[in-house]
Write a protein that holds these residues in place. Structure first.
Motif, short mmCIF file in Angstrom:
data_model
loop_
_atom_site.label_atom_id
_atom_site.label_comp_id
_atom_site.label_asym_id
_atom_site.label_seq_id
_atom_site.Cartn_x
_atom_site.Cartn_y
_atom_site.Cartn_z
N LEU A 1 1.79 0.06 5.29
CA LEU A 1 0.51 0.93 5.22
C LEU A 1 1.28 3.30 5.14
O LEU A 1 2.15 2.94 6.60
N PRO A 2 0.65 4.03 4.73
CA PRO A 2 0.67 4.74 4.49
C PRO A 2 -0.33 5.93 5.92
O PRO A 2 -1.25 5.16 6.22
N ALA A 3 0.42 6.62 6.45
CA ALA A 3 -0.20 7.01 7.87
C ALA A 3 -1.53 7.72 7.18
O ALA A 3 -2.77 7.54 8.47
N TRP A 4 -1.66 7.79 6.42
CA TRP A 4 -3.80 8.57 5.53
C TRP A 4 -4.49 7.98 6.28
O TRP A 4 -5.53 7.97 5.88
N VAL A 5 -3.47 6.34 6.06
CA VAL A 5 -4.54 5.12 6.16
C VAL A 5 -4.88 4.24 7.38
O VAL A 5 -5.81 4.72 8.78
N PRO B 1 0.31 6.08 -2.30
CA PRO B 1 1.48 6.71 -0.70
C PRO B 1 0.08 7.90 -0.27
O PRO B 1 0.66 8.46 0.26
N SER B 2 -0.40 8.66 -1.06
CA SER B 2 -1.80 9.33 -1.02
C SER B 2 -2.54 8.81 -1.08
O SER B 2 -3.02 8.10 -3.02
N ARG B 3 -3.98 9.65 -1.10
CA ARG B 3 -5.33 8.79 -1.22
C ARG B 3 -5.67 9.44 -2.62
O ARG B 3 -5.37 10.33 -3.21
N GLY B 4 -6.13 8.21 -3.09
CA GLY B 4 -6.34 8.67 -4.22
C GLY B 4 -4.87 8.27 -5.29
O GLY B 4 -5.66 9.09 -6.66
N VAL B 5 -4.19 8.06 -5.36
CA VAL B 5 -2.63 8.58 -5.82
C VAL B 5 -2.12 7.76 -6.07
O VAL B 5 -1.19 6.44 -5.22
N PHE B 6 -1.94 6.79 -6.90
CA PHE B 6 -1.50 5.85 -7.67
C PHE B 6 0.07 5.56 -8.27
O PHE B 6 0.05 6.41 -9.05
N THR B 7 0.64 4.97 -7.56
CA THR B 7 2.67 4.67 -8.09
C THR B 7 2.46 3.29 -8.75
O THR B 7 2.49 2.70 -7.33
N PHE B 8 3.06 3.04 -9.61
CA PHE B 8 3.25 1.68 -9.93
C PHE B 8 4.29 1.31 -9.94
O PHE B 8 4.90 0.36 -10.97
N LYS C 1 9.45 -10.18 -19.50
CA LYS C 1 10.85 -10.13 -20.69
C LYS C 1 11.15 -12.13 -20.58
O LYS C 1 11.52 -12.57 -21.57
N ASN C 2 11.35 -12.22 -19.04
CA ASN C 2 11.96 -13.50 -18.78
C ASN C 2 10.94 -15.07 -18.96
O ASN C 2 11.37 -15.50 -19.68
N GLY C 3 9.85 -14.43 -18.96
CA GLY C 3 8.30 -15.30 -19.25
C GLY C 3 8.24 -16.00 -17.66
O GLY C 3 8.30 -17.59 -17.98
N GLN C 4 8.58 -15.15 -16.73
CA GLN C 4 7.61 -15.86 -15.75
C GLN C 4 6.62 -15.07 -14.91
O GLN C 4 5.89 -14.03 -15.17
N LEU C 5 6.40 -16.34 -14.09
CA LEU C 5 4.73 -15.74 -13.71
C LEU C 5 4.53 -14.36 -12.40
O LEU C 5 6.29 -14.46 -11.60
N LEU C 6 4.14 -14.13 -12.27
CA LEU C 6 3.88 -13.09 -11.38
C LEU C 6 3.28 -12.72 -10.12
O LEU C 6 1.51 -13.52 -10.59
N ARG C 7 2.98 -12.74 -9.06
CA ARG C 7 2.34 -13.39 -7.48
C ARG C 7 1.91 -11.60 -7.56
O ARG C 7 3.50 -11.03 -7.04
N GLY C 8 0.99 -11.17 -7.38
CA GLY C 8 0.34 -9.79 -6.31
C GLY C 8 0.92 -10.07 -5.07
O GLY C 8 0.50 -10.86 -4.35
N HIS C 9 1.37 -8.50 -4.54
CA HIS C 9 1.57 -9.17 -3.05
C HIS C 9 1.73 -7.22 -2.47
O HIS C 9 2.77 -7.01 -2.72
N ASN C 10 0.62 -6.93 -2.41
CA ASN C 10 -0.42 -7.30 -1.17
C ASN C 10 -1.61 -6.69 -1.63
O ASN C 10 -1.42 -4.87 -1.82
N CYS C 11 -2.92 -6.78 -1.58
CA CYS C 11 -4.26 -5.78 -1.25
C CYS C 11 -3.80 -5.02 0.46
O CYS C 11 -3.99 -3.78 0.07
N TRP D 1 0.76 -1.19 0.04
CA TRP D 1 0.04 0.18 -0.27
C TRP D 1 1.01 1.30 -0.47
O TRP D 1 0.73 1.73 -0.80
N ASP D 2 1.44 1.29 0.66
CA ASP D 2 2.82 2.74 0.75
C ASP D 2 3.79 3.24 -1.02
O ASP D 2 3.46 4.45 -0.70
#
Ligand code: G3I
Length: 350
Positions: free
Chosen positions: A108-112, A73-80, A92-102, A68-69
């Motif tokens: 957690l950022p302080a705003w949460v 980092p700020s509410r509604g502002v997403f950085t990927f 590029k490598n042909g590797q599976l990806l696991r998302g971590h975490n919701c 989440w952080d």
């Protein structure tokens, strides 16, 4: 016939050691062998070479970059940008990806944490966060796997205490357990093909925490909340692998979900000795054999593969050397323990 079997059995250690961990895992019927990583480490050329070797690793998990952080980092502002670096490398490598975490109480950022949101507002914050990050990585999957199985998300991370009660974080304190269903439903809507997991530690063997997780999954299923898997982190200690792994893994899959070992490392009290390394090899082998013995245990991920970048020394004073490669990126006996753990299945298939 016996002679042919003996020939193949004698060749196996050599063949498996050459093959790499992912190759051996797949030969044993698993989907992948993977590792956690951080993009800051990509500048380390010897590290990147091993990380990108698909014979060793068929799957990557971002250790920090999708938390989440890092992503809101700020509410509604997403950085990927950080997570995208790992997704791009995996692609590029042909590797599976696991998302971590919701949803997790940590990083957690302080705003949460300090936002003092009422229940409807926090619920909508959880929904927006999960649906935005899961949607962003939807379909980020390499072609060879497209007909096979798409990547997974640790949607809920560490929602339980060791005694089986729910963790009293900002989410539980404001929303009770409803945030779990909210997050899972949002993730399902955002990427209907991703496998949605609840991921936790100290649930490797039987005990109040793993029982509480069984009950949670049963209750979610009863309410038709989407839940596809249980992530067994497996941050373990040399010589202390629970004796109830197999029964517990089977208890999880009997719920009708898949399982994965998601964050495996086996730490020791330093200094490292040949005896500790030998025990560590045995312990890695035990965990792999257990996953191997359970059909719906789909894969194993180590929480980074080298002691150079392990989280352990910074979290546990005087402990470390938890990974299958040492700090010089040289394989340790633990590596062979993993190969041997998968080999049992290979031998069974011969
Ligand atoms: O980003 C800051 C950086 O700006 C600062 O200069 C630096 C100084 O120490 O700290 C950096 O943050 C660190 C962060 O990792 C990114 O490197 C934190 O201090 C550090 O605490 C954090 O540790 C992570 C830990 O989760 C937090 O609990 C580990 O790298 C990460 O491997 C670990 O992963 C967790 C899983 O997500 C969930 N299961 C347990 C596992 C191990 O704790």
């Amino acid at each position: 016939m016996k002679l042919i079997f003996a020939f193949f059995a004698a060749c196996l250690p050599f063949v498996a050691a050459q093959a790499g961990l992912n190759r051996v895992a797949k030969a044993a019927g698993k989907l992948y062998f993977g590792t956690a990583t951080n993009p800051e480490q990509f500048v380390d050329a010897p590290y990147l070479t091993v990380l990108s070797n698909v014979h060793e690793f068929g799957q990557l998990t971002p250790a920090n970059s999708m938390k989440w952080d890092a992503t809101e980092p700020s509410r509604g502002v997403f950085t990927f940008d950080q997570g995208d670096k790992i997704a791009a490398l995996a692609k590029k490598n042909g590797q599976l990806l696991r998302g971590h975490n919701c949803v997790w109480h940590n990083q957690l950022p302080a705003w949460v944490t300090d936002g003092n949101f009422d229940a409807p507002t926090l619920s909508s914050i959880v929904e927006t966060h999960c649906s935005t990050i899961v949607k962003h990585y939807k379909g980020q999957i390499c072609m060879p796997y497209i007909l096979f199985r798409l990547h997974s998300w640790d949607v809920i991370n560490e929602c339980l205490n060791d005694d089986g009660t729910f963790r009293e974080d900002v989410f539980f304190n404001t929303l009770n357990t409803s945030y779990i269903a909210t997050a899972l439903r949002a993730a399902r809507r955002a990427d209907p093909k991703a496998k949605l997991y609840i991921n936790d530690f100290n649930i490797e063997g039987t005990g109040p925490k793993s029982t509480a997780l069984v009950n949670l999954v049963k209750s979610l299923k009863k309410q038709h909340v989407p839940i596809d898997g249980i992530g067994i982190q497996a941050h373990l200690i040399v010589g202390e692998v629970p004796s109830t792994l197999l029964g517990n893994f089977r208890r999880f899959t009997a719920l009708g979900v898949e399982i994965a070992v998601t964050e495996l490392d086996i730490r020791m009290t330093l200094p490292d000795t040949p005896e500790l390394r030998a025990q560590q090899k045995q312990d890695y082998r035990t965990v792999i054999e257990t996953c191997n013995a359970v059909r719906d245990c789909v894969g194993v991920t180590v929480w980074d593969f080298t002691d150079k970048y392990s989280w352990v020394p910074s979290a546990f004073d005087g402990e470390g050397d938890a990974c299958p490669w040492d700090a010089n990126i040289v394989r340790k006996p633990a590596y062979n323990g993993i190969v041997e753990g998968f080999r049992r299945r290979l031998r069974h298939l011969l």
